[in-house]
Design an enzyme around this catalytic site. Structure first.
Site, PDB file in Angstrom:
ATOM      1  N   GLU A 207       1.022  -1.216   0.654  1.00  8.33           N
ATOM      2  CA  GLU A 207      -0.156   0.056  -0.043  1.00  8.33           C
ATOM      3  C   GLU A 207       0.567   0.698   0.239  1.00  8.33           C
ATOM      4  OE1 GLU A 207      -2.637   0.528   3.231  1.00  8.33           O
ATOM      5  OE2 GLU A 207      -3.902   2.245   2.426  1.00  8.33           O
ATOM      6  N   LYS A 339      -7.690 -14.978  16.097  1.00  5.92           N
ATOM      7  CA  LYS A 339      -7.655 -15.085  14.671  1.00  5.92           C
ATOM      8  C   LYS A 339      -9.556 -14.421  13.910  1.00  5.92           C
ATOM      9  CE  LYS A 339      -4.076 -17.842  14.032  1.00  5.92           C
ATOM     10  NZ  LYS A 339      -2.666 -18.826  12.409  1.00  5.92           N
ATOM     11  N   ASP A 415       2.440 -14.189  13.129  1.00  4.00           N
ATOM     12  CA  ASP A 415       2.133 -15.256  12.036  1.00  4.00           C
ATOM     13  C   ASP A 415      -0.275 -14.221  11.647  1.00  4.00           C
ATOM     14  OD1 ASP A 415      -1.187 -16.329  11.350  1.00  4.00           O
ATOM     15  OD2 ASP A 415      -0.576 -17.683  12.603  1.00  4.00           O
ATOM     16  N   HIS A 513      -2.680   9.763  -1.362  1.00  3.75           N
ATOM     17  CA  HIS A 513      -2.516   8.243  -2.293  1.00  3.75           C
ATOM     18  C   HIS A 513      -2.272   8.117  -4.199  1.00  3.75           C
ATOM     19  CE1 HIS A 513      -3.022   5.421   0.776  1.00  3.75           C
ATOM     20  NE2 HIS A 513      -3.569   6.174   1.759  1.00  3.75           N
TER      21      HIS A 513
HETATM   22  C1  HMG Z   1      -2.784 -31.309   9.104  1.00  5.63           C
HETATM   23  C2  HMG Z   1      -3.650 -32.845   8.631  1.00  5.63           C
HETATM   24  C3  HMG Z   1      -3.961 -32.516   7.241  1.00  5.63           C
HETATM   25  C4  HMG Z   1      -2.282 -33.973   8.549  1.00  5.63           C
HETATM   26  O1  HMG Z   1      -4.244 -34.542   8.059  1.00  5.63           O
HETATM   27  P1  HMG Z   1      -3.923 -36.498   8.709  1.00  5.63           P
HETATM   28  O2  HMG Z   1      -5.147 -36.351   7.790  1.00  5.63           O
HETATM   29  O3  HMG Z   1      -3.300 -36.567   9.940  1.00  5.63           O
HETATM   30  O4  HMG Z   1      -3.072 -36.564   7.710  1.00  5.63           O
HETATM   31  P2  HMG Z   1      -2.411 -38.082   6.742  1.00  5.63           P
HETATM   32  O5  HMG Z   1      -1.127 -38.073   6.342  1.00  5.63           O
HETATM   33  O6  HMG Z   1      -2.964 -39.491   6.221  1.00  5.63           O
HETATM   34  O7  HMG Z   1      -2.816 -37.098   5.167  1.00  5.63           O
HETATM   35  C5  HMG Z   1      -3.983 -36.192   4.858  1.00  5.63           C
HETATM   36  C6  HMG Z   1      -4.387 -35.721   4.133  1.00  5.63           C
HETATM   37  O8  HMG Z   1      -3.419 -34.247   4.833  1.00  5.63           O
HETATM   38  C7  HMG Z   1      -2.900 -34.151   2.999  1.00  5.63           C
HETATM   39  N1  HMG Z   1      -1.008 -33.807   3.405  1.00  5.63           N
HETATM   40  C8  HMG Z   1      -0.331 -34.449   5.328  1.00  5.63           C
HETATM   41  N2  HMG Z   1       0.643 -33.805   4.928  1.00  5.63           N
HETATM   42  C9  HMG Z   1       0.524 -32.835   4.343  1.00  5.63           C
HETATM   43  C10 HMG Z   1       1.817 -32.435   3.750  1.00  5.63           C
HETATM   44  N3  HMG Z   1       2.798 -32.195   4.334  1.00  5.63           N
HETATM   45  N4  HMG Z   1       2.024 -30.936   2.897  1.00  5.63           N
HETATM   46  C11 HMG Z   1       0.065 -31.621   1.702  1.00  5.63           C
HETATM   47  N5  HMG Z   1      -0.392 -32.270   2.620  1.00  5.63           N
HETATM   48  C12 HMG Z   1      -0.485 -32.867   2.843  1.00  5.63           C
HETATM   49  C13 HMG Z   1      -3.388 -34.848   2.105  1.00  5.63           C
HETATM   50  O9  HMG Z   1      -4.139 -33.922   0.858  1.00  5.63           O
HETATM   51  C14 HMG Z   1      -3.388 -35.988   2.818  1.00  5.63           C
HETATM   52  O10 HMG Z   1      -3.398 -37.019   2.011  1.00  5.63           O
HETATM   53  P3  HMG Z   1      -2.243 -37.673   0.766  1.00  5.63           P
HETATM   54  O11 HMG Z   1      -2.445 -36.460  -0.424  1.00  5.63           O
HETATM   55  O12 HMG Z   1      -1.620 -37.908   0.936  1.00  5.63           O
HETATM   56  O13 HMG Z   1      -3.805 -38.686  -0.379  1.00  5.63           O
HETATM   57  C15 HMG Z   1      -4.062 -32.287   9.398  1.00  5.63           C
HETATM   58  O14 HMG Z   1      -3.893 -32.740  11.031  1.00  5.63           O
HETATM   59  C16 HMG Z   1      -4.629 -30.839   9.883  1.00  5.63           C
HETATM   60  O15 HMG Z   1      -5.652 -30.312   9.087  1.00  5.63           O
HETATM   61  N6  HMG Z   1      -4.694 -30.549  11.087  1.00  5.63           N
HETATM   62  C17 HMG Z   1      -4.664 -29.245  11.299  1.00  5.63           C
HETATM   63  C18 HMG Z   1      -3.967 -27.789  10.345  1.00  5.63           C
HETATM   64  C19 HMG Z   1      -4.483 -26.438  10.496  1.00  5.63           C
HETATM   65  O16 HMG Z   1      -5.195 -25.685  10.304  1.00  5.63           O
HETATM   66  N7  HMG Z   1      -3.830 -25.560  11.422  1.00  5.63           N
HETATM   67  C20 HMG Z   1      -3.936 -23.792  10.850  1.00  5.63           C
HETATM   68  C21 HMG Z   1      -3.825 -22.914  12.856  1.00  5.63           C
HETATM   69  S1  HMG Z   1      -4.163 -23.375  13.890  1.00  5.63           S
HETATM   70  C22 HMG Z   1      -4.878 -21.680  13.894  1.00  5.63           C
HETATM   71  O17 HMG Z   1      -4.309 -20.751  13.633  1.00  5.63           O
HETATM   72  C23 HMG Z   1      -5.820 -20.795  14.471  1.00  5.63           C
HETATM   73  C24 HMG Z   1      -6.937 -21.425  15.717  1.00  5.63           C
HETATM   74  C25 HMG Z   1      -6.854 -23.407  16.117  1.00  5.63           C
HETATM   75  O18 HMG Z   1      -6.094 -21.577  16.821  1.00  5.63           O
HETATM   76  C26 HMG Z   1      -8.850 -21.357  15.774  1.00  5.63           C
HETATM   77  C27 HMG Z   1      -9.346 -21.983  16.442  1.00  5.63           C
HETATM   78  O19 HMG Z   1      -9.414 -20.840  17.396  1.00  5.63           O
HETATM   79  O20 HMG Z   1      -9.843 -22.486  15.602  1.00  5.63           O
HETATM   80  N1  NDP Z   2      -1.292 -24.542  17.356  1.00  6.16           N
HETATM   81  C1  NDP Z   2      -2.363 -23.513  17.027  1.00  6.16           C
HETATM   82  O1  NDP Z   2      -3.222 -23.951  17.593  1.00  6.16           O
HETATM   83  C2  NDP Z   2      -1.854 -22.499  16.404  1.00  6.16           C
HETATM   84  C3  NDP Z   2      -1.002 -22.742  15.710  1.00  6.16           C
HETATM   85  N2  NDP Z   2      -0.261 -21.523  15.522  1.00  6.16           N
HETATM   86  C4  NDP Z   2       1.375 -21.120  14.934  1.00  6.16           C
HETATM   87  O2  NDP Z   2       2.286 -21.607  15.868  1.00  6.16           O
HETATM   88  C5  NDP Z   2       2.994 -20.882  15.343  1.00  6.16           C
HETATM   89  C6  NDP Z   2       3.681 -20.230  17.308  1.00  6.16           C
HETATM   90  O3  NDP Z   2       3.971 -21.110  17.961  1.00  6.16           O
HETATM   91  P1  NDP Z   2       4.493 -20.602  19.480  1.00  6.16           P
HETATM   92  O4  NDP Z   2       3.882 -21.481  19.927  1.00  6.16           O
HETATM   93  O5  NDP Z   2       4.772 -18.719  19.508  1.00  6.16           O
HETATM   94  O6  NDP Z   2       5.996 -21.236  18.644  1.00  6.16           O
HETATM   95  P2  NDP Z   2       6.836 -22.503  18.479  1.00  6.16           P
HETATM   96  O7  NDP Z   2       6.155 -23.762  18.196  1.00  6.16           O
HETATM   97  O8  NDP Z   2       8.153 -22.572  18.150  1.00  6.16           O
HETATM   98  O9  NDP Z   2       7.278 -23.037  20.152  1.00  6.16           O
HETATM   99  C7  NDP Z   2       8.020 -21.915  20.541  1.00  6.16           C
HETATM  100  C8  NDP Z   2       9.450 -22.942  20.384  1.00  6.16           C
HETATM  101  O10 NDP Z   2      10.324 -22.034  21.024  1.00  6.16           O
HETATM  102  C9  NDP Z   2      11.152 -22.505  22.601  1.00  6.16           C
HETATM  103  N3  NDP Z   2      11.419 -21.417  22.933  1.00  6.16           N
HETATM  104  C10 NDP Z   2      13.490 -21.149  23.115  1.00  6.16           C
HETATM  105  N4  NDP Z   2      13.353 -20.110  23.724  1.00  6.16           N
HETATM  106  C11 NDP Z   2      12.682 -19.108  23.932  1.00  6.16           C
HETATM  107  C12 NDP Z   2      12.090 -18.080  25.178  1.00  6.16           C
HETATM  108  N5  NDP Z   2      12.922 -17.310  25.054  1.00  6.16           N
HETATM  109  N6  NDP Z   2      10.948 -17.823  25.119  1.00  6.16           N
HETATM  110  C13 NDP Z   2       9.833 -19.217  24.428  1.00  6.16           C
HETATM  111  N7  NDP Z   2      10.110 -19.911  23.816  1.00  6.16           N
HETATM  112  C14 NDP Z   2      10.997 -20.631  23.768  1.00  6.16           C
HETATM  113  C15 NDP Z   2      10.241 -23.147  23.745  1.00  6.16           C
HETATM  114  O11 NDP Z   2      10.756 -24.079  24.091  1.00  6.16           O
HETATM  115  P3  NDP Z   2      10.015 -24.676  25.236  1.00  6.16           P
HETATM  116  O12 NDP Z   2       9.872 -26.018  23.871  1.00  6.16           O
HETATM  117  O13 NDP Z   2      10.217 -25.526  26.389  1.00  6.16           O
HETATM  118  O14 NDP Z   2       7.879 -24.084  25.318  1.00  6.16           O
HETATM  119  C16 NDP Z   2       9.433 -23.609  21.939  1.00  6.16           C
HETATM  120  O15 NDP Z   2      10.758 -25.152  21.774  1.00  6.16           O
HETATM  121  C17 NDP Z   2       3.561 -20.132  14.622  1.00  6.16           C
HETATM  122  O16 NDP Z   2       3.854 -21.219  13.352  1.00  6.16           O
HETATM  123  C18 NDP Z   2       1.472 -19.618  14.508  1.00  6.16           C
HETATM  124  O17 NDP Z   2       1.039 -19.487  13.076  1.00  6.16           O
HETATM  125  C19 NDP Z   2      -1.315 -20.162  15.219  1.00  6.16           C
HETATM  126  C20 NDP Z   2      -1.941 -20.336  16.024  1.00  6.16           C
HETATM  127  C21 NDP Z   2      -3.061 -21.389  15.799  1.00  6.16           C
END
Ligand code: HMG
Ligand code: NDP
Length: 539
Positions: A207, A339, A415, A513
């Site tokens: 931007e 988020k 993030d 802008h």
């Molecule tokens: C991680 C999975 C997909 C594993 O999923 P899975 O079913 O355990 O893995 P799998 O090995 O059986 O594979 C199943 C399929 O997943 C895909 N897949 C599997 N691995 C890969 C890879 N390396 N690269 C690309 N695609 C992959 C792929 O399509 C694969 O099929 P395949 O192609 O193998 O036949 C599953 O456990 C998952 O979806 N987890 C959720 C993770 C997620 O959505 N994280 C977002 C961040 S959380 C957050 O930021 C917000 C939060 C949580 O705080 C919001 C809230 O409050 O709710």
């Molecule tokens: N799981 C979820 O639900 C979500 C995940 N995310 C993703 O999570 C990630 C961030 O997770 P976050 O837990 O912050 O990071 P990490 O998962 O990378 O955890 C931090 C790591 O750094 C180590 N560490 C070393 N030195 C320090 C220090 N001084 N202070 C704190 N930790 C230290 C911690 O040690 P130790 O092992 O002893 O704790 C830990 O292993 C991002 O990629 C974000 O996008 C975002 C939203 C939701």
């Protein structure tokens, strides 16, 4: 008969439209056959699945085929046959991660091209069939000419950078199915005199005008003696949702957790999962027989979402020993709130709660910001307070906090999705010193930042953290780096607020802008349909 032809053409058109969207990753689309074809014998210990300390997705790697010695085309043939999967390429080419990305791009371009051509062919058949229906002419006498697509996906992908990124840092940490990276310009605003120290603020943005504006705000603040910050609270939250058999047990669970001794027991389990995460409190919210536990924990220098989620999982195990009937419906029950917009982050805070203030002299408001104190104060009331109230805003009592938050987050490997709650901000302005000077503050209850974890390890993002002198873990005082980053976010937001509000008060927004933000006209994509601006909109 004509109807059949048309209906078949339409079906074929629909078919290709659908296939076009679902079949892009050809190497992944024959998932089921691939899953069947791989043995489950590969383990995490397999060196092919590790790069440095990073454990790669171990599943389905077929041990017997070493693809590293094959040519690209031979690997693509294996992908087509379903013998390897596109998303597993890095695990199969552990010594040349760039090549894995390169092959995935090639495959993607080829499949997109194929699907697009099929789509054009189906479209041409459909048009011929429609013509024949309208004219009553025998459809076989109407030639179907399939246009050759002018879209060239391979050339397009050439513009998505491939080189100069350390893919070993991305893998297992930041992204899957990697096909390249997006370069975003990074500007610098400042120095901003913040808590008596000069700070240069890196901002990644497309931007135009945003960095210029923040830079101007920094100048006004610094020339006026600088800004001061205070951190009121520090704790990341995660709130699982649990179900109990009925409201009586739900109430008992709430009471049990609110007992100090029981809390210590849960905290000890939670704290055992990390060297840095320390449970501070648990807020218990009951809705019918659902119970939401909002765990709040300090997280050292990490933003903390993974850490807190890990701790919560362990804490729930302890709870289930005392309340075996607990059903954990989800580790996140949205009362966290991560988020998504919510009142809870605005009212109770999440991550770091920071307040920042400065007094800007009237002369500087006039000379640097090109407006005056009274106009700024009045506009802040009319726009940021009353306007936002009338809009029913929660946490949006500011002009553009999210602009600065997002640019800083992208530059420093945060993030970026957490800009939603991190941008909660109320901007306040008052005339002080007999109306001569401006007092400004920003209050930001939910800034979620870390200097370790997530994208902070990537080289470019690390460089930006270096500029701020907060890269990595603060060994002497864990948490000090991430807290300083949160102070910088608030200071930079205040600079942005000051400048934009001044431009609005002076009526300078559009002209600035047009100067900084509108150099180039967008070019239409080939094969794209042109739209007449004279047509009325249907909605
Ligand atoms: C991680 C999975 C997909 C594993 O999923 P899975 O079913 O355990 O893995 P799998 O090995 O059986 O594979 C199943 C399929 O997943 C895909 N897949 C599997 N691995 C890969 C890879 N390396 N690269 C690309 N695609 C992959 C792929 O399509 C694969 O099929 P395949 O192609 O193998 O036949 C599953 O456990 C998952 O979806 N987890 C959720 C993770 C997620 O959505 N994280 C977002 C961040 S959380 C957050 O930021 C917000 C939060 C949580 O705080 C919001 C809230 O409050 O709710
Ligand atoms: N799981 C979820 O639900 C979500 C995940 N995310 C993703 O999570 C990630 C961030 O997770 P976050 O837990 O912050 O990071 P990490 O998962 O990378 O955890 C931090 C790591 O750094 C180590 N560490 C070393 N030195 C320090 C220090 N001084 N202070 C704190 N930790 C230290 C911690 O040690 P130790 O092992 O002893 O704790 C830990 O292993 C991002 O990629 C974000 O996008 C975002 C939203 C939701």
């Amino acid at each position: 008969m004509f109807k059949n032809i048309i209906s078949n053409s339409f079906k074929s058109y629909q078919y290709y439209s659908l296939k076009n969207s679902s079949n892009i990753f050809k190497g992944q689309s024959s998932i089921l056959s691939l899953q069947r074809s791989f043995s489950s014998s590969t383990t995490k210990e397999d060196p092919k699945n590790c790069i440095g300390d990073t454990v790669l997705t171990p599943h389905k790697a077929k041990k017997e085929i070493n693809i590293e010695t094959l040519k690209d085309q031979e690997i693509i043939d294996l992908l087509d046959k379903g013998e390897i999967q596109s998303h597993n390429l890095e695990a199969r080419l552990p010594h040349d991660l760039r090549r894995a990305v390169h092959i995935r791009r090639k495959l993607l371009a080829r499949d997109l091209q194929k699907e697009h051509q099929k789509m054009l062919q189906a479209q041409a058949m459909m048009e011929a069939a429609q013509k024949s229906l309208a004219s009553g002419v025998d459809p076989s006498s109407i030639p179907t000419v399939t246009p050759i697509s002018t879209l060239d996906f391979e050339s397009s992908l050439q513009n998505l950078p491939l080189d100069h990124l350390d893919y070993s840092k991305v893998l297992g940490a930041c992204c899957e199915n990697v096909i390249g990276y997006i370069p975003i310009p990074v500007g610098v605003a400042g120095p901003l005199l913040l808590d008596n120290k000069p700070v240069s603020i890196p901002m990644a943005t497309t931007e135009g005008c945003l960095v210029a504006s923040t830079h101007r705000g920094c100048k006004a603040i610094t020339k006026s003696g600088g800004a001061r910050t205070v951190v009121l609270q520090n704790g990341m939250t995660r709130a699982p949702v649990l179900r109990l058999p009925g409201v009586i047990r739900a109430g008992e669970l709430k009471q049990w957790i609110e007992n100090q001794e029981n809390f210590y027991q849960i905290a000890s389990a939670f704290n055992s999962t990390s060297r840095f995460a320390r449970l501070k409190n648990i807020k218990v919210v009951v809705a019918g027989r659902l119970v939401y536990l909002r765990f709040r924990s300090s997280t050292g220098d990490a933003m903390g979402m993974n850490m807190v989620s890990k701790g919560v999982e362990k804490a729930l195990e302890v709870l289930q020993e005392y309340f075996p009937e607990i059903e954990v419906l989800s580790l996140s029950g949205n009362l966290c709130t991560d988020k998504k917009p919510s009142a809870t982050n605005w009212l109770e805070g999440r991550g770091k709660s920071v307040v920042c203030e400065a007094t800007i002299s009237g002369d500087i408001v006039r000379d640097v910001l090109k407006t005056n104190v009274q106009d700024l104060v009045q506009l802040n009331i009319d726009k940021n307070l009353v306007g936002s109230a009338m809009a029913g805003s929660i946490g949006g009592f500011n002009a553009h906090a999210s602009n600065i938050v997002t640019a800083l987050y992208i530059a420093t490997g945060q993030d970026p999705a957490q800009n939603v709650e991190s941008s909660n901000c109320i901007t306040l302005m008052e005339a002080v010193n007999d109306g001569k000077d401006l007092y400004i503050s920003v209050t930001m209850p939910s800034i979620e930042v870390g200097t370790v974890g997530g994208g902070t390890f990537l080289p470019a993002q690390s460089a930006c953290l270096d500029l701020l002198k907060v890269r990595g873990a603060n060994v002497a005082k864990p948490g000090a780096n991430s807290e300083q980053l949160a102070r910088v976010v608030a200071g930079a937001v205040m600079a942005g607020e000051l400048s934009l509000m001044s431009a609005l008060a002076a009526g300078h927004l559009v002209r600035s802008h047009l100067k900084h933000n509108r150099k180039s006209e967008p070019k239409p994509q080939s094969d794209a349909v042109s739209v007449s601006h004279n047509l009325p909109h249907s909605d």
